[in-house]
Design an enzyme around this catalytic site. Sequence first.
Site, PDB file in Angstrom:
ATOM      1  N   HIS A 128      36.685  44.491  44.289  1.00 14.04           N
ATOM      2  CA  HIS A 128      36.923  45.321  43.100  1.00 14.04           C
ATOM      3  C   HIS A 128      35.991  46.531  43.216  1.00 14.04           C
ATOM      4  O   HIS A 128      34.924  46.448  43.833  1.00 14.04           O
ATOM      5  CB  HIS A 128      36.554  44.476  41.868  1.00 14.04           C
ATOM      6  CG  HIS A 128      36.827  45.101  40.552  1.00 14.04           C
ATOM      7  ND1 HIS A 128      35.985  46.028  39.990  1.00 14.04           N
ATOM      8  CD2 HIS A 128      37.826  44.918  39.661  1.00 14.04           C
ATOM      9  CE1 HIS A 128      36.469  46.384  38.808  1.00 14.04           C
ATOM     10  NE2 HIS A 128      37.585  45.723  38.582  1.00 14.04           N
ATOM     11  N   ASP A 205      30.291  38.167  43.737  1.00 11.66           N
ATOM     12  CA  ASP A 205      30.964  38.660  42.530  1.00 11.66           C
ATOM     13  C   ASP A 205      31.869  37.525  42.044  1.00 11.66           C
ATOM     14  O   ASP A 205      32.918  37.261  42.629  1.00 11.66           O
ATOM     15  CB  ASP A 205      31.788  39.910  42.893  1.00 11.66           C
ATOM     16  CG  ASP A 205      32.668  40.379  41.741  1.00 11.66           C
ATOM     17  OD1 ASP A 205      32.768  39.668  40.728  1.00 11.66           O
ATOM     18  OD2 ASP A 205      33.280  41.462  41.868  1.00 11.66           O
ATOM     19  N   GLN A 208      36.128  36.606  38.807  1.00  7.20           N
ATOM     20  CA  GLN A 208      37.419  35.905  38.709  1.00  7.20           C
ATOM     21  C   GLN A 208      37.275  34.411  38.969  1.00  7.20           C
ATOM     22  O   GLN A 208      38.283  33.705  39.028  1.00  7.20           O
ATOM     23  CB  GLN A 208      38.429  36.504  39.704  1.00  7.20           C
ATOM     24  CG  GLN A 208      38.808  37.941  39.432  1.00  7.20           C
ATOM     25  CD  GLN A 208      39.638  38.106  38.146  1.00  7.20           C
ATOM     26  OE1 GLN A 208      40.266  37.169  37.658  1.00  7.20           O
ATOM     27  NE2 GLN A 208      39.627  39.316  37.583  1.00  7.20           N
ATOM     28  N   LYS A 231      36.049  37.187  30.724  1.00  4.93           N
ATOM     29  CA  LYS A 231      37.100  36.577  31.557  1.00  4.93           C
ATOM     30  C   LYS A 231      37.008  35.052  31.494  1.00  4.93           C
ATOM     31  O   LYS A 231      37.712  34.351  32.210  1.00  4.93           O
ATOM     32  CB  LYS A 231      36.965  37.044  33.005  1.00  4.93           C
ATOM     33  CG  LYS A 231      37.267  38.546  33.188  1.00  4.93           C
ATOM     34  CD  LYS A 231      37.231  38.900  34.641  1.00  4.93           C
ATOM     35  CE  LYS A 231      37.057  40.378  34.908  1.00  4.93           C
ATOM     36  NZ  LYS A 231      38.191  41.205  34.546  1.00  4.93           N
ATOM     37  N   CYS A 369      41.893  48.307  39.941  1.00  2.00           N
ATOM     38  CA  CYS A 369      40.521  48.699  40.332  1.00  2.00           C
ATOM     39  C   CYS A 369      40.172  48.169  41.726  1.00  2.00           C
ATOM     40  O   CYS A 369      39.030  47.729  41.967  1.00  2.00           O
ATOM     41  CB  CYS A 369      39.473  48.246  39.328  1.00  2.00           C
ATOM     42  SG  CYS A 369      39.724  48.917  37.702  1.00  2.00           S
TER      43      CYS A 369
HETATM   44  N1  C6P Z   1      38.670  42.980  36.848  1.00  2.00           N
HETATM   45  C1  C6P Z   1      41.026  43.008  36.340  1.00  2.00           C
HETATM   46  O1  C6P Z   1      41.986  43.205  35.608  1.00  2.00           O
HETATM   47  P1  C6P Z   1      33.868  43.837  34.219  1.00  2.00           P
HETATM   48  O2  C6P Z   1      34.799  44.957  33.931  1.00  2.00           O
HETATM   49  O3  C6P Z   1      32.463  44.307  34.439  1.00  2.00           O
HETATM   50  O4  C6P Z   1      33.960  42.712  33.246  1.00  2.00           O
HETATM   51  O5  C6P Z   1      34.379  43.185  35.595  1.00  2.00           O
HETATM   52  C2  C6P Z   1      34.525  43.963  36.733  1.00  2.00           C
HETATM   53  C3  C6P Z   1      35.138  43.144  37.825  1.00  2.00           C
HETATM   54  C4  C6P Z   1      34.376  42.856  38.954  1.00  2.00           C
HETATM   55  N2  C6P Z   1      34.851  42.080  39.931  1.00  2.00           N
HETATM   56  C5  C6P Z   1      36.082  41.539  39.878  1.00  2.00           C
HETATM   57  C6  C6P Z   1      36.540  40.652  40.991  1.00  2.00           C
HETATM   58  C7  C6P Z   1      36.903  41.818  38.771  1.00  2.00           C
HETATM   59  O6  C6P Z   1      38.123  41.278  38.730  1.00  2.00           O
HETATM   60  C8  C6P Z   1      36.428  42.649  37.739  1.00  2.00           C
HETATM   61  C9  C6P Z   1      37.308  43.015  36.579  1.00  2.00           C
HETATM   62  C10 C6P Z   1      39.642  43.233  35.808  1.00  2.00           C
HETATM   63  O7  C6P Z   1      41.164  42.600  37.484  1.00  2.00           O
HETATM   64  C11 C6P Z   1      39.510  44.590  35.184  1.00  2.00           C
HETATM   65  S1  C6P Z   1      39.717  45.889  36.353  1.00  2.00           S
END
Ligand code: C6P
Length: 411
Positions: A128, A205, A208, A231, A369
């Site tokens: 991401h 990371d 997910q 999430k 993203c």
């Molecule tokens: N992915 C998706 O729809 P934040 O925005 O900080 O809570 O998470 C960022 C992020 C970082 N790593 C991974 C693997 C992610 O999936 C995400 C967030 C969302 O897939 C929003 S783009």
Amino acid sequence: MKKLLQIQQMIYNRSDFKILDQKVNNKPLIYFDNGATTQKPQVVIDAITHYYETINSNIHRGVHSLSQIATEQFEAARRSVQNYINAKHTHEVIFTRGTTESINLIASSFGREFLNPGDEVLISEMEHHANIVPWQMICEQKGAKLRVIPFDENGVLQIELLDQLITSKTKIVAITHISNVLGTINPIKLIIDKAHSKGIPVMIDGAQAVSHEKVDVQALDCDFYCFSGHKMYAPMGIGVMYGKEEWLNKMPPYQGGGEMISQVTFEKTTYNELPFKFEAGTPSVGDVIGLQKAIEYIQSIGVEKIAEYEHQLLHYAMQKLEQIPGIQFYGVSPQKVAVISFNLGTLHPYDVGFLLDQMGIAVRTGHHCAQPIMQKFQIPGTIRASFALYNTKEEIDFFIEALHKAKMMLE
Ligand code: C6P
């Protein structure tokens, strides 16, 4: 029989999410955008309301009763997170605004201390943007270089290239546990062990992963693990950066301000101990309490049970989707969570997403993203359906019908 009971249990849990009982565009809502954010069970919403109705107070600062109660609950939530990910120490759990802030913290702080010109940071091709851009920024500042582990046409990381890609210049490996586009579960334990055998720390990371997989940071032996509350059935604006004590002690603070100090004079500031060194300013106390409730909620069902149920949904959906002529999947790793990215022939994902929304179905369309994944497949984006514990097979049936309709209307 056991499986049937599990399904009944999940359907029972569905009533905890009142938001799902509504119509969108005059159609019953089908929420398949859980990779972006999950819905919140009533216990989480109630906990936040209760906090603001009865406790709201700033923490760690006041001698008055409310401040003490708020502080106790905030620190109890930290212990819940510690327990959930099996961290060795409570002070290894740092509250942030989410995965993005957690990774920025590590990239900035670790990078300032440990990166030098010519050094390398190893990430993967399925990251991401939150696990690309912060590293690019610090690499630019420090004259270091980003290196990338590619994935194959099935969305599986080519870890056989690790030995080549981890070099004497590699200072950290930063990798996603589960891809938000491909759904691939990466072999992070293997990557961690390989990096450690060369003395290199690993950041995961886990955005997910935390609500779909049992995460045990001690068993993994990762050096850092980042995730977002929103999430995993918790509020937005709260997240976690787990870091091993020995690394956090060696890293400089990320932000300066209240709470992260020990003593301030105009000549010099000394910093607070862990975890406070990394928690500048007033934290989002109500959201931390909401996160604790979400963890309790997940634990009351069992993350393994959730994973198994979601896997059944994935299997069911894939069998049905595969029958749609012209469908193209992105990410078909055998190790995969219930995140399905696909396109229907040459139809633009946005057009399909728009029509699905008209039928009450929320999916995400676009690059999610993760533009390098789109570049690899040479596509503008995908349609992504991602499931959570409250989704049902009936919703999947309706989704399949809706896709057939959308296809007919657009072709
Ligand atoms: N992915 C998706 O729809 P934040 O925005 O900080 O809570 O998470 C960022 C992020 C970082 N790593 C991974 C693997 C992610 O999936 C995400 C967030 C969302 O897939 C929003 S783009």
